[in-house]
Design an enzyme around this catalytic site. Sequence first.
Site, short mmCIF file in Angstrom:
data_model
loop_
_atom_site.label_atom_id
_atom_site.label_comp_id
_atom_site.label_asym_id
_atom_site.label_seq_id
_atom_site.Cartn_x
_atom_site.Cartn_y
_atom_site.Cartn_z
N HIS A 201 -31.22 -33.61 -9.07
CA HIS A 201 -30.19 -32.70 -9.56
C HIS A 201 -29.80 -33.10 -10.99
O HIS A 201 -30.22 -34.15 -11.48
CB HIS A 201 -28.96 -32.69 -8.63
P1 TYD Z 1 -25.68 -36.02 -3.78
O1 TYD Z 1 -25.04 -36.34 -5.08
O2 TYD Z 1 -26.17 -34.62 -3.57
O3 TYD Z 1 -26.82 -37.08 -3.52
P2 TYD Z 1 -28.41 -36.87 -3.55
O4 TYD Z 1 -28.66 -35.85 -4.63
O5 TYD Z 1 -28.98 -38.19 -3.84
O6 TYD Z 1 -28.78 -36.37 -2.19
O7 TYD Z 1 -24.65 -36.35 -2.62
C1 TYD Z 1 -25.02 -36.27 -1.26
C2 TYD Z 1 -23.81 -35.80 -0.47
O8 TYD Z 1 -22.74 -36.73 -0.59
C3 TYD Z 1 -23.28 -34.45 -0.93
O9 TYD Z 1 -23.04 -33.66 0.22
C4 TYD Z 1 -21.98 -34.74 -1.59
C5 TYD Z 1 -21.56 -36.08 -1.05
N1 TYD Z 1 -20.91 -36.90 -2.08
C6 TYD Z 1 -19.55 -37.10 -2.05
O10 TYD Z 1 -18.83 -36.57 -1.17
N2 TYD Z 1 -18.97 -37.88 -3.01
C7 TYD Z 1 -19.69 -38.48 -3.98
O11 TYD Z 1 -19.12 -39.20 -4.85
C8 TYD Z 1 -21.11 -38.26 -4.03
C9 TYD Z 1 -21.97 -38.88 -5.09
C10 TYD Z 1 -21.68 -37.47 -3.06
#
Ligand code: TYD
Length: 140
Positions: A52
């Site tokens: 992302h």
């Molecule tokens: P995401 O940033 O999409 O991680 P990746 O791209 O590595 O899969 O985050 C995964 C999930 O965690 C998403 O549903 C949002 C949640 N999240 C939070 O609630 N707080 C945070 O600080 C982060 C980074 C993610």
Amino acid sequence: MVLNDCKIIELPQVHDPRGNLTFIEAGRHLPFEIKRVYYLYDVPGGSTRAGHGHKNLQQLVIAMSGSFDIELDDGYTKQKFHLNRSHYGLYICPKIWRLMDNFSSGSVCMVLASDYYDESDYYRYYKDFLRAVRPEKVHE
Ligand code: TYD
């Protein structure tokens, strides 16, 4: 090139036979104030994380334990970094697509972020990211 703004930051180290110590002071070692810290751990082998981009968020990514790869992409150029030392951090500026993989067993990835979690700050689809950073490249 936006990618040129992303760089490895060497953090201070206090060497000690009892164990080394590294510290990070907001506004001194980083070009942003820290509002959030999160970490990835228990990452199964072969997993890919991130995939992302962010509109405004700035981050510093540190391999607190073990190692992993991060590929950064500003829409024009890609650059791969291998993080494996806890006194180095990768600074990621806004509007960079990132992909993380090759996590070693037991690795821990800590991220210092310039803002709270906000889903509306994400580019979840590469096409949306490209439309923002390089609109001439996107053909509907
Ligand atoms: P995401 O940033 O999409 O991680 P990746 O791209 O590595 O899969 O985050 C995964 C999930 O965690 C998403 O549903 C949002 C949640 N999240 C939070 O609630 N707080 C945070 O600080 C982060 C980074 C993610």
